[in-house]
Design a protein around this motif. Sequence first.
Motif, PDB file in Angstrom:
ATOM      1  N   ILE A 185      -9.463  14.661   2.849  1.00 38.24           N
ATOM      2  CA  ILE A 185      -8.314  14.367   1.985  1.00 38.24           C
ATOM      3  C   ILE A 185      -8.746  14.436   0.516  1.00 38.24           C
ATOM      4  O   ILE A 185      -8.053  15.006  -0.319  1.00 38.24           O
ATOM      5  N   PHE A 186      -9.927  13.897   0.210  1.00 40.09           N
ATOM      6  CA  PHE A 186     -10.435  13.956  -1.166  1.00 40.09           C
ATOM      7  C   PHE A 186     -10.728  15.393  -1.577  1.00 40.09           C
ATOM      8  O   PHE A 186     -10.499  15.771  -2.726  1.00 40.09           O
ATOM      9  N   ARG A 187     -11.218  16.210  -0.633  1.00 35.45           N
ATOM     10  CA  ARG A 187     -11.439  17.626  -0.942  1.00 35.45           C
ATOM     11  C   ARG A 187     -10.097  18.320  -1.177  1.00 35.45           C
ATOM     12  O   ARG A 187      -9.962  19.116  -2.106  1.00 35.45           O
ATOM     13  N   ASP A 188      -9.106  18.007  -0.347  1.00 37.49           N
ATOM     14  CA  ASP A 188      -7.782  18.612  -0.504  1.00 37.49           C
ATOM     15  C   ASP A 188      -7.160  18.251  -1.853  1.00 37.49           C
ATOM     16  O   ASP A 188      -6.460  19.067  -2.461  1.00 37.49           O
ATOM     17  N   LEU A 189      -7.414  17.044  -2.309  1.00 40.83           N
ATOM     18  CA  LEU A 189      -6.907  16.599  -3.614  1.00 40.83           C
ATOM     19  C   LEU A 189      -7.773  17.121  -4.763  1.00 40.83           C
ATOM     20  O   LEU A 189      -7.467  16.873  -5.926  1.00 40.83           O
ATOM     21  N   GLN A 190      -8.824  17.814  -4.421  1.00 40.58           N
ATOM     22  CA  GLN A 190      -9.797  18.340  -5.383  1.00 40.58           C
ATOM     23  C   GLN A 190     -10.462  17.219  -6.178  1.00 40.58           C
ATOM     24  O   GLN A 190     -10.921  17.426  -7.301  1.00 40.58           O
ATOM     25  N   LEU A 191     -10.516  16.052  -5.572  1.00 43.42           N
ATOM     26  CA  LEU A 191     -11.140  14.916  -6.246  1.00 43.42           C
ATOM     27  C   LEU A 191     -12.655  14.980  -6.164  1.00 43.42           C
ATOM     28  O   LEU A 191     -13.338  14.660  -7.132  1.00 43.42           O
ATOM     29  N   GLN A 192     -13.185  15.380  -5.020  1.00 36.51           N
ATOM     30  CA  GLN A 192     -14.637  15.355  -4.865  1.00 36.51           C
ATOM     31  C   GLN A 192     -15.335  16.228  -5.881  1.00 36.51           C
ATOM     32  O   GLN A 192     -16.401  15.865  -6.368  1.00 36.51           O
ATOM     33  N   GLU A 193     -14.730  17.344  -6.229  1.00 36.99           N
ATOM     34  CA  GLU A 193     -15.380  18.224  -7.203  1.00 36.99           C
ATOM     35  C   GLU A 193     -15.329  17.668  -8.624  1.00 36.99           C
ATOM     36  O   GLU A 193     -16.019  18.155  -9.504  1.00 36.99           O
ATOM     37  N   HIS A 194     -14.534  16.621  -8.845  1.00 36.01           N
ATOM     38  CA  HIS A 194     -14.435  16.007 -10.167  1.00 36.01           C
ATOM     39  C   HIS A 194     -15.116  14.640 -10.230  1.00 36.01           C
ATOM     40  O   HIS A 194     -14.969  13.925 -11.217  1.00 36.01           O
ATOM     41  N   LEU A 195     -15.852  14.306  -9.178  1.00 40.52           N
ATOM     42  CA  LEU A 195     -16.578  13.040  -9.157  1.00 40.52           C
ATOM     43  C   LEU A 195     -18.055  13.300  -9.417  1.00 40.52           C
ATOM     44  O   LEU A 195     -18.593  14.325  -9.005  1.00 40.52           O
ATOM     45  N   THR A 196     -18.700  12.361 -10.068  1.00 43.22           N
ATOM     46  CA  THR A 196     -20.143  12.470 -10.244  1.00 43.22           C
ATOM     47  C   THR A 196     -20.809  12.359  -8.876  1.00 43.22           C
ATOM     48  O   THR A 196     -20.213  11.796  -7.930  1.00 43.22           O
ATOM     49  N   PRO A 197     -22.023  12.857  -8.736  1.00 46.27           N
ATOM     50  CA  PRO A 197     -22.730  12.709  -7.454  1.00 46.27           C
ATOM     51  C   PRO A 197     -22.854  11.245  -7.024  1.00 46.27           C
ATOM     52  O   PRO A 197     -22.734  10.931  -5.840  1.00 46.27           O
ATOM     53  N   PHE A 236      -0.220  13.470  -6.748  1.00 41.46           N
ATOM     54  CA  PHE A 236      -1.327  14.263  -7.291  1.00 41.46           C
ATOM     55  C   PHE A 236      -0.914  15.702  -7.526  1.00 41.46           C
ATOM     56  O   PHE A 236      -1.325  16.316  -8.508  1.00 41.46           O
ATOM     57  N   GLU A 237      -0.116  16.244  -6.621  1.00 42.16           N
ATOM     58  CA  GLU A 237       0.322  17.642  -6.762  1.00 42.16           C
ATOM     59  C   GLU A 237       1.193  17.845  -7.996  1.00 42.16           C
ATOM     60  O   GLU A 237       1.244  18.943  -8.538  1.00 42.16           O
ATOM     61  N   LEU A 238       1.863  16.800  -8.452  1.00 38.76           N
ATOM     62  CA  LEU A 238       2.705  16.894  -9.637  1.00 38.76           C
ATOM     63  C   LEU A 238       1.894  16.877 -10.939  1.00 38.76           C
ATOM     64  O   LEU A 238       2.399  17.268 -11.984  1.00 38.76           O
ATOM     65  N   LEU A 239       0.653  16.418 -10.844  1.00 39.77           N
ATOM     66  CA  LEU A 239      -0.182  16.263 -12.033  1.00 39.77           C
ATOM     67  C   LEU A 239      -1.150  17.438 -12.142  1.00 39.77           C
ATOM     68  O   LEU A 239      -2.041  17.596 -11.314  1.00 39.77           O
ATOM     69  N   ASP A 240      -0.980  18.254 -13.169  1.00 44.35           N
ATOM     70  CA  ASP A 240      -1.843  19.420 -13.358  1.00 44.35           C
ATOM     71  C   ASP A 240      -3.106  19.081 -14.143  1.00 44.35           C
ATOM     72  O   ASP A 240      -4.168  19.631 -13.899  1.00 44.35           O
ATOM     73  N   ASP A 241      -2.987  18.188 -15.082  1.00 41.71           N
ATOM     74  CA  ASP A 241      -4.069  17.852 -15.990  1.00 41.71           C
ATOM     75  C   ASP A 241      -4.970  16.784 -15.355  1.00 41.71           C
ATOM     76  O   ASP A 241      -4.475  15.780 -14.840  1.00 41.71           O
ATOM     77  N   THR A 253       0.849  -1.183   0.000  1.00 41.32           N
ATOM     78  CA  THR A 253       0.000   0.000   0.000  1.00 41.32           C
ATOM     79  C   THR A 253       0.887   1.235   0.000  1.00 41.32           C
ATOM     80  O   THR A 253       1.813   1.345   0.800  1.00 41.32           O
ATOM     81  N   LEU A 254       0.593   2.165  -0.891  1.00 40.29           N
ATOM     82  CA  LEU A 254       1.323   3.427  -0.902  1.00 40.29           C
ATOM     83  C   LEU A 254       0.910   4.246   0.308  1.00 40.29           C
ATOM     84  O   LEU A 254      -0.221   4.170   0.771  1.00 40.29           O
ATOM     85  N   GLN A 255       1.829   5.043   0.801  1.00 38.84           N
ATOM     86  CA  GLN A 255       1.506   5.967   1.879  1.00 38.84           C
ATOM     87  C   GLN A 255       0.663   7.104   1.307  1.00 38.84           C
ATOM     88  O   GLN A 255       0.894   7.539   0.178  1.00 38.84           O
ATOM     89  N   ILE A 256      -0.295   7.598   2.100  1.00 37.14           N
ATOM     90  CA  ILE A 256      -1.147   8.676   1.614  1.00 37.14           C
ATOM     91  C   ILE A 256      -0.321   9.913   1.279  1.00 37.14           C
ATOM     92  O   ILE A 256      -0.628  10.619   0.323  1.00 37.14           O
ATOM     93  N   SER A 257       0.755  10.145   2.015  1.00 37.37           N
ATOM     94  CA  SER A 257       1.602  11.310   1.720  1.00 37.37           C
ATOM     95  C   SER A 257       2.216  11.202   0.326  1.00 37.37           C
ATOM     96  O   SER A 257       2.314  12.193  -0.405  1.00 37.37           O
ATOM     97  N   GLU A 258       2.590  10.001  -0.072  1.00 41.06           N
ATOM     98  CA  GLU A 258       3.155   9.778  -1.406  1.00 41.06           C
ATOM     99  C   GLU A 258       2.103  10.007  -2.489  1.00 41.06           C
ATOM    100  O   GLU A 258       2.377  10.611  -3.525  1.00 41.06           O
ATOM    101  N   ILE A 259       0.884   9.559  -2.237  1.00 38.93           N
ATOM    102  CA  ILE A 259      -0.210   9.757  -3.191  1.00 38.93           C
ATOM    103  C   ILE A 259      -0.499  11.248  -3.348  1.00 38.93           C
ATOM    104  O   ILE A 259      -0.655  11.748  -4.467  1.00 38.93           O
ATOM    105  N   ILE A 260      -0.549  11.977  -2.236  1.00 38.36           N
ATOM    106  CA  ILE A 260      -0.803  13.425  -2.283  1.00 38.36           C
ATOM    107  C   ILE A 260       0.286  14.126  -3.082  1.00 38.36           C
ATOM    108  O   ILE A 260       0.000  14.974  -3.934  1.00 38.36           O
ATOM    109  N   GLU A 261       1.544  13.767  -2.826  1.00 36.72           N
ATOM    110  CA  GLU A 261       2.663  14.370  -3.569  1.00 36.72           C
ATOM    111  C   GLU A 261       2.526  14.099  -5.066  1.00 36.72           C
ATOM    112  O   GLU A 261       2.751  14.994  -5.890  1.00 36.72           O
TER     113      GLU A 261
END
Length: 139
Positions: free
Chosen positions: A103-115, A13-18, A3-11
């Motif tokens: 964490i999902f809000r911080d990653l801006q994932l929730q705003e890109h998910l369908t309801p 995501f921050e590298l990916l703009d698109d 399992t990847l560490q959540i800190s690694e996943i966050i990092e």
Amino acid sequence: MSTLQISEIIENFELLDDWEDRYRYLIELGKTLEPLPEEARTPVNKVQGCVSQVWLVTHWQNGRASFVCDSDAFIVRGLLAILVSVYSNHTAPEILAIDALQIFRDLQLQEHLTPQRSNGLKSFVERIRHDARQVLAAT
């Protein structure tokens, strides 16, 4: 598979703009999940409230949780992989204190998910929290 560490996943995501790159990364994360045995795909392990098929098995060892889960949707598998990294190796009280949705809000994932996916994500989090409450009630 580890399992990847959540800190690694966050990092990462921050590298990916698109957002297409982020979705590809989610799919790659989903591939890191430990395989769910076919016999574990039961109604008891199925997470209710998800549009996709989602199963979760929670294991407790020495008071710490580990998870095996799967979905029939690639993006959902990636979301599950993030949740597994957030909650794995935590005690039940720690799990109840974690705000994974933040964490999902911080990653801006929730705003890109369908309801529907957002509701499924909440259902999965609630299932993990339910399992933690059951462990606490049994002690």
